[in-house]
Design a protein around this motif. Structure first.
Motif, PDB file in Angstrom:
ATOM      1  N   LYS A   1      63.573  78.273  -7.666  1.00  0.00           N
ATOM      2  CA  LYS A   1      62.759  77.570  -6.676  1.00  0.00           C
ATOM      3  C   LYS A   1      62.736  78.259  -5.320  1.00  0.00           C
ATOM      4  CE  LYS A   1      61.214  74.615  -9.402  1.00  0.00           C
ATOM      5  NZ  LYS A   1      59.822  74.713  -9.816  1.00  0.00           N
ATOM      6  N   LEU A   2      63.762  79.043  -5.018  1.00  0.00           N
ATOM      7  CA  LEU A   2      63.795  79.765  -3.747  1.00  0.00           C
ATOM      8  C   LEU A   2      63.381  81.220  -3.913  1.00  0.00           C
ATOM      9  CD1 LEU A   2      67.028  78.271  -2.152  1.00  0.00           C
ATOM     10  CD2 LEU A   2      64.662  77.500  -1.918  1.00  0.00           C
ATOM     11  N   ASP A   3      62.911  81.570  -5.114  1.00  0.00           N
ATOM     12  CA  ASP A   3      62.437  82.923  -5.416  1.00  0.00           C
ATOM     13  C   ASP A   3      63.467  83.986  -5.043  1.00  0.00           C
ATOM     14  OD1 ASP A   3      59.930  81.995  -6.355  1.00  0.00           O
ATOM     15  OD2 ASP A   3      59.196  81.879  -4.286  1.00  0.00           O
TER      16      ASP A   3
ATOM     17  N   ASP B   1      79.579  77.574  -4.817  1.00  0.00           N
ATOM     18  CA  ASP B   1      79.643  76.249  -4.186  1.00  0.00           C
ATOM     19  C   ASP B   1      79.507  76.334  -2.674  1.00  0.00           C
ATOM     20  OD1 ASP B   1      79.982  75.027  -6.606  1.00  0.00           O
ATOM     21  OD2 ASP B   1      82.107  74.598  -6.343  1.00  0.00           O
ATOM     22  N   THR B   2      80.096  77.353  -2.089  1.00  0.00           N
ATOM     23  CA  THR B   2      80.136  77.472  -0.629  1.00  0.00           C
ATOM     24  C   THR B   2      78.919  78.169  -0.030  1.00  0.00           C
ATOM     25  OG1 THR B   2      81.412  79.511  -0.845  1.00  0.00           O
ATOM     26  CG2 THR B   2      82.659  77.454  -0.561  1.00  0.00           C
ATOM     27  N   THR B   3      77.995  78.594  -0.893  1.00  0.00           N
ATOM     28  CA  THR B   3      76.796  79.256  -0.403  1.00  0.00           C
ATOM     29  C   THR B   3      76.009  78.297   0.483  1.00  0.00           C
ATOM     30  OG1 THR B   3      76.650  80.636  -2.393  1.00  0.00           O
ATOM     31  CG2 THR B   3      74.630  80.375  -1.095  1.00  0.00           C
ATOM     32  N   MET B   4      75.660  78.752   1.668  1.00  0.00           N
ATOM     33  CA  MET B   4      74.858  77.955   2.597  1.00  0.00           C
ATOM     34  C   MET B   4      73.396  78.056   2.162  1.00  0.00           C
ATOM     35  SD  MET B   4      77.006  76.661   4.775  1.00  0.00           S
ATOM     36  CE  MET B   4      76.036  76.163   6.184  1.00  0.00           C
ATOM     37  N   VAL B   5      72.849  76.965   1.664  1.00  0.00           N
ATOM     38  CA  VAL B   5      71.480  76.957   1.153  1.00  0.00           C
ATOM     39  C   VAL B   5      70.491  77.369   2.233  1.00  0.00           C
ATOM     40  CG1 VAL B   5      69.669  75.508   0.146  1.00  0.00           C
ATOM     41  CG2 VAL B   5      72.035  75.199  -0.561  1.00  0.00           C
ATOM     42  N   THR B   6      70.688  76.861   3.438  1.00  0.00           N
ATOM     43  CA  THR B   6      69.742  77.139   4.524  1.00  0.00           C
ATOM     44  C   THR B   6      69.798  78.586   5.004  1.00  0.00           C
ATOM     45  OG1 THR B   6      71.354  76.311   6.123  1.00  0.00           O
ATOM     46  CG2 THR B   6      69.693  74.752   5.338  1.00  0.00           C
ATOM     47  N   GLU B   7      70.823  79.326   4.593  1.00  0.00           N
ATOM     48  CA  GLU B   7      70.940  80.726   5.003  1.00  0.00           C
ATOM     49  C   GLU B   7      70.517  81.703   3.908  1.00  0.00           C
ATOM     50  OE1 GLU B   7      74.863  81.351   6.575  1.00  0.00           O
ATOM     51  OE2 GLU B   7      74.584  79.840   8.130  1.00  0.00           O
ATOM     52  N   LEU B   8      70.066  81.183   2.777  1.00  0.00           N
ATOM     53  CA  LEU B   8      69.585  82.068   1.717  1.00  0.00           C
ATOM     54  C   LEU B   8      68.277  82.714   2.168  1.00  0.00           C
ATOM     55  CD1 LEU B   8      70.383  79.842  -1.378  1.00  0.00           C
ATOM     56  CD2 LEU B   8      71.425  82.055  -0.834  1.00  0.00           C
ATOM     57  N   PRO B   9      68.002  83.925   1.717  1.00  0.00           N
ATOM     58  CA  PRO B   9      66.802  84.646   2.163  1.00  0.00           C
ATOM     59  C   PRO B   9      65.512  83.867   1.910  1.00  0.00           C
ATOM     60  CG  PRO B   9      68.237  86.085   0.891  1.00  0.00           C
ATOM     61  CD  PRO B   9      68.795  84.702   0.780  1.00  0.00           C
ATOM     62  N   GLY B  10      64.690  83.742   2.942  1.00  0.00           N
ATOM     63  CA  GLY B  10      63.377  83.142   2.815  1.00  0.00           C
ATOM     64  C   GLY B  10      63.329  81.627   2.764  1.00  0.00           C
ATOM     65  N   VAL B  11      64.462  80.969   2.957  1.00  0.00           N
ATOM     66  CA  VAL B  11      64.483  79.501   2.884  1.00  0.00           C
ATOM     67  C   VAL B  11      63.859  78.911   4.135  1.00  0.00           C
ATOM     68  CG1 VAL B  11      65.964  77.465   2.829  1.00  0.00           C
ATOM     69  CG2 VAL B  11      66.479  79.401   1.379  1.00  0.00           C
ATOM     70  N   ASP B  12      62.981  77.951   3.916  1.00  0.00           N
ATOM     71  CA  ASP B  12      62.430  77.166   5.015  1.00  0.00           C
ATOM     72  C   ASP B  12      62.432  75.706   4.567  1.00  0.00           C
ATOM     73  OD1 ASP B  12      60.175  76.769   3.359  1.00  0.00           O
ATOM     74  OD2 ASP B  12      59.052  78.372   4.316  1.00  0.00           O
ATOM     75  N   SER B  13      61.988  74.827   5.432  1.00  0.00           N
ATOM     76  CA  SER B  13      62.067  73.399   5.121  1.00  0.00           C
ATOM     77  C   SER B  13      61.223  73.025   3.907  1.00  0.00           C
ATOM     78  CB  SER B  13      61.665  72.563   6.334  1.00  0.00           C
ATOM     79  OG  SER B  13      60.355  72.883   6.735  1.00  0.00           O
ATOM     80  N   MET B  14      60.089  73.653   3.723  1.00  0.00           N
ATOM     81  CA  MET B  14      59.247  73.334   2.569  1.00  0.00           C
ATOM     82  C   MET B  14      59.886  73.788   1.263  1.00  0.00           C
ATOM     83  SD  MET B  14      56.867  71.474   3.541  1.00  0.00           S
ATOM     84  CE  MET B  14      55.978  71.403   2.016  1.00  0.00           C
ATOM     85  N   LYS B  15      60.483  74.977   1.263  1.00  0.00           N
ATOM     86  CA  LYS B  15      61.159  75.445   0.054  1.00  0.00           C
ATOM     87  C   LYS B  15      62.350  74.553  -0.268  1.00  0.00           C
ATOM     88  CE  LYS B  15      59.906  80.298  -0.179  1.00  0.00           C
ATOM     89  NZ  LYS B  15      60.410  81.672  -0.213  1.00  0.00           N
ATOM     90  N   LEU B  16      63.060  74.121   0.755  1.00  0.00           N
ATOM     91  CA  LEU B  16      64.198  73.233   0.538  1.00  0.00           C
ATOM     92  C   LEU B  16      63.726  71.899  -0.035  1.00  0.00           C
ATOM     93  CD1 LEU B  16      67.214  72.739   0.716  1.00  0.00           C
ATOM     94  CD2 LEU B  16      66.908  72.105   3.118  1.00  0.00           C
TER      95      LEU B  16
END
Length: 93
Positions: free
Chosen positions: A20-22, A34-49
């Motif tokens: 989903k986050l390509d 588990d500790t991966t920060m979702v909001t810091e993954l490459p290309g993540v924005d509010s719509m992708k989240l």
């Protein structure tokens, strides 16, 4: 309260996040943990989240609610929300 998914479901969650986050292996070489920060993954924005959380609801048959987007920082947060939703609906008569 159990806040961890079984290993097979955890892998399904990680796969769903990558899809989903390509995310390619090159973009996330250390993999998802588990500790991966979702909001810091490459290309993540509010719509992708938002799309990710919708896919989690459908894929795991849970209701995370609109406030989930504010509660998610790490992958473990997503896992915890899945477990909380399952427990909440399992306790209903």
């Amino acid at each position: 309260m159990n806040t961890h998914l079984p290993p097979q479901e955890r892998e399904r969650l990680y796969s769903l996040i990558r899809e989903k986050l390509d995310l390619s292996d090159a973009e996330c070489p250390e993999g998802i943990k588990d500790t991966t920060m979702v909001t810091e993954l490459p290309g993540v924005d509010s719509m992708k989240l938002l799309r990710l959380l919708g896919a989690v609801e459908l894929g795991f048959l849970v209701n995370l609610g609109f406030e989930a987007i504010l509660r998610v920082q790490t992958v473990q947060d997503v896992e915890r929300l899945i477990c909380e939703s399952r427990e909440q609906y399992a306790s209903r008569p």
